[in-house]
Design an enzyme around this catalytic site. Structure first.
Site, mmCIF file in Angstrom:
data_model
loop_
_atom_site.group_PDB
_atom_site.id
_atom_site.type_symbol
_atom_site.label_atom_id
_atom_site.label_comp_id
_atom_site.label_asym_id
_atom_site.label_seq_id
_atom_site.Cartn_x
_atom_site.Cartn_y
_atom_site.Cartn_z
ATOM 1 N NE ARG C 120 -3.431 2.773 0.554
ATOM 2 C CZ ARG C 120 -2.956 3.972 0.251
ATOM 3 N NH1 ARG C 120 -1.745 4.099 -0.270
ATOM 4 N NH2 ARG C 120 -3.675 5.062 0.461
ATOM 5 C CB ILE C 134 -3.531 6.469 8.588
ATOM 6 C CG1 ILE C 134 -3.670 7.778 9.377
ATOM 7 C CG2 ILE C 134 -4.610 5.483 9.023
ATOM 8 C CD1 ILE C 134 -4.983 8.471 9.228
ATOM 9 N N PRO C 135 -0.944 3.821 8.158
ATOM 10 C CG PRO C 135 1.081 2.957 8.874
ATOM 11 C CD PRO C 135 -0.044 3.812 9.320
ATOM 12 C CG HIS C 136 -4.889 1.875 5.099
ATOM 13 N ND1 HIS C 136 -4.742 3.223 5.367
ATOM 14 C CD2 HIS C 136 -5.171 1.799 3.776
ATOM 15 C CE1 HIS C 136 -4.938 3.919 4.269
ATOM 16 N NE2 HIS C 136 -5.189 3.081 3.283
ATOM 17 N N PRO C 137 -3.602 -1.923 4.990
ATOM 18 C CG PRO C 137 -4.162 -4.020 5.792
ATOM 19 C CD PRO C 137 -4.312 -2.577 6.086
#
Lengths: 275, 573, 228
Positions: C120, C134-137
């Site tokens: 991502r 805001i790391p997210h898959p």
């Protein structure tokens, strides 16, 4: 203002009274009249499991040029917008089909005989068939315009009487009228009537709207009917018992309508009352 | 009494409701018998009336007899039983199409009496249509008494028709095929079994009462290749005769309706002319089975010119009787005209090629009958099976098929709708099972209503509207007057989308300014095909449903597609 | 099993009016006894199957059918936990550390999660500015988690995330959610909080979990009253 009342207009003074009665009913209960000005003396009503041919008398066709104007005047006078019905489908060229999805229908006591024969005589066979097959209650008007400000429900404890009571509650809610219950106590246990109301979960509503409950243990139905307030709309169920019993004992609807001149709202066996 | 009734009810239903199909077959037997009885009754009374009037035929005023008969039948229908106009078969198909086969009880006897008066007195008409409507009405009435559902009721209406045709011609297969091909338009395992049973019981009752007589006794015909070739020509001629008869009938009835005056007088006028023709050519009178029989047996003496004149006279007499208000059907006149046509054709050919080795004139009379039936009713199977059965011979089957097919095809080219269906198709009342019109008629506007629209008020600011857009699933917002509840217009999201992202306009614009007040609306009673046509014309994808100035919901093509598919799946299986 | 007309209408996905008409026309396998109708669910299911119609019987357990309520930010954050002083010197090690901190995952899942977080990031940075990421898959629905969670990771040293404003990131909110709907819901609330400069300043003080959650709860109240 969502309910529709179907009215067949007769362009005569009697027809005027009937239409005024319909319009009065509509204003009270928040409905609007759908008026049919017949072009031929016959029409068909297709119900779910019956088809009724109604043969009107010639007076329904009298003076066609003024009919529409007369009807418009009466409806507009009451502050309603006239809605006219034009038949779309024809079984034969002189035999229009009248839809049967209306919420009420107004009938004179007899629809097929000349008006001068109608006193408080009898309910015509066609009107009976309509009552029997219809999903809607049938408004049978009094011979002359007679405004009402209250509702009387004839409550005999039968299934149809419960339907009539439900309809009465519904109309009380819409019109803000009070209700009188009329019961001619028959062989049943005197508590039977309360029990029926309880079984149908109508206690709260009955307590709210019913102002008086007239119960008669003695006297004939005809003499007791004197107690029905003269300015009330009378709601009753019909055909709770089947043809054979009617033939043997005489129809109660017939006896009632021959006794009182009030406007009658008759609930047939196919009417489904929802609260 | 109260205690007995539920018990009675229970046994009644339990016993019959073991299996609906079994119940239907049992009722079909009753219906077939009743309609068979009515057919026998009409046949017998026509015969009796003809017999009774026979001595009067020799007087000069005999031409008044058909007039009196037609007038009496018209008065009977109009004044006494107050029936609608028409010969009845379209009414049956109409009831089957639109109201699940609901027919009035009075129809089960009215047309029997009126057609008996017309035909018995000499009018040129057939007893089949009256018998069909009578049988159908009997079926419908019995279905009502048993409280059956529409599908079963329609099947019983078909049973009535099948029983009637079977009984009157002593031809069970023709009865079955007629009911399926003309009346119901649907062939399923559910309806064919009761109809077959009714056809059998109708035939049986007429055999018991009138004997197993075949209307036109069996003849042995030798069919050669040349006859098959000739039948092509006869097919075309039969088509021409059918078209002529159809047009004349229609022309006569429109002429009649333009004439004015009381209907019975008009019927009498038509009857008078027929009666006058009957003085010169007695063979045009009545349903014409006697003449037909003579022709099939090759015993009809008059020469080719006279036969041709008779052909034209019969066509004219039929259109005069039926077009001017007499009561009766077209079936028997078709058979009579067909046989005369076949005879004329054969004799003309023989005159042209005297040495040709052709089949007898009786054979061609038969072929002509099939040709006319197929052409008029556009029901080739009924024509083929009827002729095979009423003659009891299978040798003619090959030319029979050819002539029926040719006649139907040619007629269809000139008259796309058959005589029975013309009026229904013109008014959009022919709703055969499984067709687009059928599905759209069943799916009425109220059934497709989408009610999850959010109503907005005309005084709402755009800012508030944006909040509503956030929670709405739809692109359409009806605007209602908050006090009277009247429908004022619509806001289409597509129209206002660019401004929704401009916060400067949020307070500056109210709904009243952006709503569309000139909206195409639908009434709940509108017919769905009309609604769809309007949508297509205006290139709309959805429309608001409004009645009595109140918004009721939206109707959209997306929902329609979903529901259409379900409906089609339910209807076609 | 006995069903009412309205239940049948729901099962078949058509209005009650249509069901009534089908009964009248005799299309539904229904027994009519006097005024009452009796339906058998098995017969109805067979009927629907023969016609290629969908028939979803009403669930006995109504609760499980309902979609779960959208959860508060605070609840989700408490579930994810707060972690301090994560050692990392570049994006990869920061993500690796975050993936290792998330509670309740198997080792294999951690590796997988790391790969997806990285994928991502390579698509576009999740550093939304002011030092917050805001790391997210990449695809929320591919998550193995049944319930959404946000793990808050304070980094020991700010790391370059290639953020929109090029500021190095000092705090990461790792967002895992089971569906797109909850993902968007949480993301929108989180970004609302981060837009508040006071909150970012508060974050820079590396607050203790109790204070942190209390602040979040307060912000969330504001946010609800603002109509989010």
């Amino acid at each position: 203002m969502d309910k529709e009342l179907f009215h067949i207009f007769r362009n005569t003074p009697l027809g005027r009274e009937t239409l005024m009665q319909s319009v009065h009913f509509c204003r009270k209960v928040g409905a609007y009249p759908v008026i049919y000005i017949p072009r031929s003396t016959k029409f068909l009503m297709y119900f779910e499991n019956d088809v009724v041919q109604v043969d009107l008398d010639e007076s329904y066709l009298s003076d066609p040029p003024t009919a529409r104007r007369h009807a418009e005047e009466i409806v507009a006078e009451a502050g309603l917008k006239p809605v006219f019905f034009e038949p779309k489908h024809f079984t034969a060229s002189t035999l229009p089909d009248i839809p049967t999805h209306y919420d009420y229908m107004c009938c004179p006591r007899s629809i097929s005989d000349l008006s001068h024969k109608i006193g408080l005589g009898y309910i015509g066979p066609r009107v009976r068939r309509i009552v029997k097959s219809a999903h809607f209650p049938v408004l049978i008007t009094s011979p002359a315009y007679k405004p009402w400000n209250g509702i009387t429900v004839l409550f005999g404890g039968s299934n149809n009487a419960v339907k009539a009571l439900r309809l009465g509650i519904q109309l009380c809610r819409q019109s803000g009228c009070e209700m009188t219950l009329f019961t001619q106590v028959e062989k049943n246990d005197p508590d039977h009537y309360e029990e029926v109301i309880r079984e149908n979960n109508l206690e709260a509503e009955v307590a709210k709207y019913v102002k008086r409950w007239d119960r008669f243990d003695s006297g004939t139905l005809e003499t007791n009917l004197y107690e029905v307030p003269h300015d009330n709309l009378v709601i009753m169920g019909a055909y709770g018992h089947g043809v054979i019993r009617d033939l043997m004992f005489g129809s109660k609807m017939e006896r009632i309508q021959a006794t009182i001149t009030n406007n009658l709202l008759i609930v047939g066996p196919n009417y489904t009352a929802r609260l | 009494m109260d205690r007995i009734k539920p018990w009675l009810k229970l046994t009644r239903w339990r016993f019959f409701r073991l299996d609906d199909r079994l119940l239907l077959i049992l009722i079909a037997v009753i219906v077939g018998n009743c309609s068979g009885l009515s057919a026998v009754a009409l046949n017998t009374s026509i015969d009796a009336m003809v017999e009774w009037l026979q001595p009067l035929r020799h007087y000069w005023w005999a031409f008044l007899l058909p007039a009196a008969g037609a007038a009496a039948s018209s008065i009977f229908l109009e004044k006494i039983v107050r029936e609608g106009a028409g010969h009845g078969v379209p009414e049956v198909i109409y009831a089957v199409s639109r109201y699940g086969g609901l027919l009035r009880f009075r129809s089960s006897f009215t047309r029997l009496i009126s057609s008996c008066l017309t035909i018995g007195s000499g009018g040129s008409a057939g007893p089949e249509a009256p018998v069909v409507i009578s049988g159908a009405a009997i079926g419908s009435t019995i279905a009502r008494k048993f409280g059956l559902n529409e599908r079963q009721r329609v099947t019983l209406v078909g049973c009535g028709a099948a029983g009637a045709i079977s009984a009157i011609f002593n031809a069970p297969i023709a009865g079955m095929v007629f009911a399926v091909e003309v009346i119901l338009g649907e062939w399923t395992t559910l309806n064919i079994i009761p109809i077959a049973i009714a056809a059998v019981s109708g035939t049986e009752i007429s055999r018991i009462l009138m004997g197993n007589r075949i209307a036109f006794t069996h003849q042995v015909f030798n069919i050669d290749f040349i006859d098959i070739a000739a039948s092509v020509g006869l097919g075309i001629l039969a088509a021409a005769a059918s078209i002529l008869l159809t047009r004349l009938l229609r022309g006569m009835s429109s002429l009649c309706s333009r004439t004015g005056g009381p209907t019975w007088l008009r019927a009498a006028l038509g009857g008078c002319v027929v009666g006058a023709m009957g003085l010169a050519l007695p063979d045009v009178l009545g349903e014409g089975y006697h003449t037909t029989r003579l022709m099939i047996h090759g015993l009809y003496a008059p020469g080719v010119t006279l036969v041709f004149i008779l052909l034209m006279a019969k066509i004219l007499a039929t259109s005069l009787t039926l077009g001017w208000g007499g009561s009766g059907g077209i079936f028997a006149p078709c058979l009579a005209i067909g046989s005369i046509l076949g005879l004329t054709f054969q004799r003309a050919l023989m005159a042209l090629w005297p040495g040709a080795n052709m089949a007898s004139e009786g054979c061609f009379a038969l072929l002509g009958m099939a040709g006319l039936i197929s052409g008029m009713l556009q029901a080739p199977l009924t024509g083929i099976f009827l002729i095979v059965e009423i003659t009891g011979g299978w040798e003619v089957i090959l030319p029979l098929i050819i002539i029926s097919v040719i006649s139907t095809t040619v007629c269809h080219y000139f008259e796309p709708a058959s005589f029975y269906l013309k009026e229904l198709i013109d008014h959009g009342h022919l709703l055969r099972p499984g067709t687009d019109a059928r599905v759209l008629t069943d799916l009425s506007v109220p059934e497709l209503l989408e009610k999850d629209c959010i109503v907005v008020s005309p005084t709402m600011r755009l800012g508030e509207f944006v909040d509503i857009v956030k929670i709405s699933h739809r692109n359409y917002f009806p605007v209602e007057d908050p006090e009277t509840g009247e429908f004022l217009g619509m806001v289409y999201l597509d129209d206002v989308r660019p401004y929704l992202f401009n916060p400067a306009m949020y307070d500056a614009v109210v709904i009243e300014e952006i709503m569309d007040t000139d909206v195409e609306t639908v009434h709940p009673d509108d017919d769905l095909p009309d609604v769809l046509r309007r949508m297509d014309e205006k290139r709309l994808f959805s429309m608001p449903v409004v009645s009595n100035n109140r918004f009721r919901g939206m109707i959209s093509k997306a929902t329609l597609l979903d529901r259409y598919r379900r409906e089609l799946a339910v209807q076609t299986s | 099993m006995q069903l009412t007309i309205s239940e049948i209408a729901k099962c078949l996905g058509v209005p009650e009016r249509t069901v009534r008409r089908w009964i009248r026309q005799g299309r539904l396998p229904v027994q009519r006894i006097g005024e009452e109708y009796s339906f058998s669910q098995a017969a109805l299911e067979r009927w629907a199957r023969e016609r290629n119609l969908s028939f979803f019987p009403p669930r006995v357990d109504r609760a499980s059918q309902q979609t779960p309520e959208l959860e508060d930010l605070q609840t989700v954050m408490r579930r994810g936990g707060v972690f301090y002083e994560l050692a990392a010197d570049d994006l990869r090690s920061a993500l690796r550390a975050a993936a290792d901190s998330i509670p309740g995952l198997e080792t294999a899942e951690r590796e997988d999660l790391y790969q997806r977080l990285l994928a991502r990031e390579q698509l576009a940075s999740t550093g939304i500015g002011k030092g917050v990421a805001i790391p997210h898959p990449r695809n929320p629905s591919g998550n193995t988690t049944k319930r959404s969670l946000i793990t808050t990771c304070f980094l020991k040293n700010p790391v370059d995330f290639n953020a929109v404003d090029q500021q190095p990131v000092f705090v990461m909110f790792v967002l895992l959610s089971p569906s797109v709907k909850t993902h968007l819901h949480l993301l929108s609330r989180l970004t609302y909080c981060v837009r508040d400069d006071d909150f970012v300043a508060f974050l820079k003080t590396r607050p203790a979990p109790a204070d942190f959650f209390e602040r979040i709860a307060r912000l969330e109240e504001q946010l609800v009253s603002a109509g989010y």
